[in-house]
Write an enzyme that holds these catalytic residues in place. Structure first.
Site, PDB file in Angstrom:
ATOM      1  N   ASP A  97       0.817  -1.212   0.000  1.00 59.91           N
ATOM      2  CA  ASP A  97       0.000   0.000   0.000  1.00 59.91           C
ATOM      3  C   ASP A  97       0.851   1.263   0.000  1.00 59.91           C
ATOM      4  OD1 ASP A  97      -1.882  -1.969   0.303  1.00 59.91           O
ATOM      5  OD2 ASP A  97      -3.019  -0.936   1.844  1.00 59.91           O
ATOM      6  N   ARG A 137      -0.693   5.760  17.206  1.00 60.97           N
ATOM      7  CA  ARG A 137      -0.886   6.761  16.153  1.00 60.97           C
ATOM      8  C   ARG A 137      -0.416   8.163  16.539  1.00 60.97           C
ATOM      9  NH1 ARG A 137      -0.281   2.565  13.539  1.00 60.97           N
ATOM     10  NH2 ARG A 137      -2.052   1.657  12.421  1.00 60.97           N
ATOM     11  N   SER A 195      -5.949  -8.473   7.436  1.00 61.74           N
ATOM     12  CA  SER A 195      -4.924  -7.445   7.535  1.00 61.74           C
ATOM     13  C   SER A 195      -4.472  -7.318   8.978  1.00 61.74           C
ATOM     14  CB  SER A 195      -5.456  -6.100   7.028  1.00 61.74           C
ATOM     15  OG  SER A 195      -6.501  -5.645   7.859  1.00 61.74           O
TER      16      SER A 195
END
Length: 416
Positions: free
Chosen positions: A27, A109, A192
């Site tokens: 990706d 994150r 995933s």
């Protein structure tokens, strides 16, 4: 490559350099090339080592092959910062989203976003980019972090712009642009994953039907509890002011402690969670989380708090933990409300020091002992034996009658 996939989106004027959160996988490799073609810009790659257990040097080679200058390839070891400044503060709060999820992806994150913005300022970039899809939570977490730290930064989210909306299209684009595609990416990916030192998450494909049990091959960080050792293992964790500092009496850095607990959790099949959760964007999703060391640590921290926190403080913390977890899950790490909650949480941890003993056995972890120089537990007061006047049981009568007064008045009024 279709014409629509290379048309430049509106609002990109002036973008000359972009910092991309880059893993080197399919990706982000496609995103790197797409950014170069679509925005005609220079791309700076940033790869964070958060303890995901993967070799990161291939990401450097792939970036170089894609034309990224060596000085614009950043691979940073952030493991200690991740655990010390993000995981441990969250663990002090006992934060679990919807009562179960230990927030392994969520808490990573803000650190990635922070470092990305630091690099953008360092190299004079106009924009930052990530590979999160338009359906998930990560796009929100990344971008809230970006905007909190650099309010005027431009954000490029390819999954919300391009028309490469399938695995087949990504592979076609990669082949047309001489991007190497590994054999395991050519077939239909069964699920995933995302990983760091705190956890591994798996979702999608074979996991999308919440009625079907998670196949055993999905698990990567824990042995099947049925195959775990037949004998239990006992360990101790030492805490100082709410943070773990030693395992079995041996001092450890934050990242080292979590890594060692991960190995113990792996061995005993601890930390598996099959969860249907409510995403911030509105949909429900089913995921499988493995948090071996974090599960042990979380329970140990609660164990030492049992001795050292006053009832009022402990119960208030439990109420605040729900809000804290929601803020982390939704991406508001850098918000003033999270920082206000952190100040309260950290104040509560001043006396949270001592040792917890735990028993690990076939997928389970339990606190079996705790001790602290700051303990509020009084055996003299609580004993069933003669307390020699430490507690006067007659005091309870007035306590009960006062608490029962309103109930008695209600009962007299409403009695038929």
């Amino acid at each position: 490559m279709s014409e629509s996939s290379i048309n430049r989106p509106a609002g990109d004027a002036g973008i000359k350099k972009v910092v991309l959160a880059y893993s080197g996988g399919l990706d982000t490799s496609v995103i790197l090339k797409w950014l170069q073609q679509t925005y005609n810009c220079e791309v700076v790659t940033f790869t964070a080592d958060l303890g995901q257990g993967e070799e990161l040097e291939p990401a450097r080679r792939k970036a170089e092959q894609a034309g990224v200058k060596p000085e614009h390839i950043f691979i940073d070891d952030l493991r200690e910062e991740f655990v010390k400044d993000y995981v441990f503060p969250m663990m002090r709060a006992n934060a679990t989203y919807e009562g179960l999820y230990l927030l392994g992806t969520s808490i990573a994150r803000p650190l990635i976003a922070k470092r990305q913005i630091e690099i953008a300022k360092m190299v004079g970039a106009d924009a930052v980019s990530h590979g999160a899809t338009g359906k998930g939570n990560d796009q929100v977490r990344f971008e809230l972090g970006y905007y909190a730290l650099a309010p005027d930064i431009k954000v490029i989210a390819p999954w919300r712009e391009w028309d490469l909306t399938s695995r087949t299209r990504l592979i076609e684009f990669a082949e047309q642009n001489q991007i190497m595609v590994t054999k395991d990416k050519r077939g239909e990916s069964p699920f995933s994953t995302d990983a760091n030192l705190l956890h591994t998450s798996s979702e999608g494909k074979v996991l999308e039907d919440p009625w079907e049990e998670v196949p055993d091959y999905v698990y990567s960080r824990t042995v099947n509890p049925e195959d775990a050792p037949d004998a239990p293992e006992y360990i101790t964790i030492d805490f100082e002011r709410g943070d773990g500092v030693a395992l079995n009496g041996e001092a450890c850095s934050p990242a080292t402690l979590l890594a060692k607990l991960n190995e113990l959790g792996r061995k005993h099949g601890i930390g598996r969670l099959d969860l249907v959760e409510n995403r911030f964007v509105g949909m429900k999703s089913r995921g499988m989380y493995e948090t071996p060391g974090g599960t042990i640590y979380h329970l140990a921290h609660r164990g030492i708090e049992q001795l050292t926190l006053d009832r009022g403080a402990a119960h208030l913390k439990d109420e605040l933990a729900i809000k804290y977890a929601e803020l982390v899950y939704n991406g508001f790490w850098f918000s003033p409300e999270r920082e206000m909650l952190q100040a309260a949480v950290d104040y509560s941890q001043e006396k949270v020091s001592g040792t917890v003993r735990l028993k690990l056995y076939k997928g389970n972890v339990g606190v079996v002992g705790r001790k602290s120089p700051n303990s509020l537990y009084s055996e003299k007061v609580v004993t069933f034996e003669d307390d020699q006047g430490a507690y006067d049981q007659r005091d309870a009568a007035g306590f009960i009658k006062l608490n029962a007064l309103r109930l008695r008045l209600l009962g007299r009024r409403d009695r038929i």
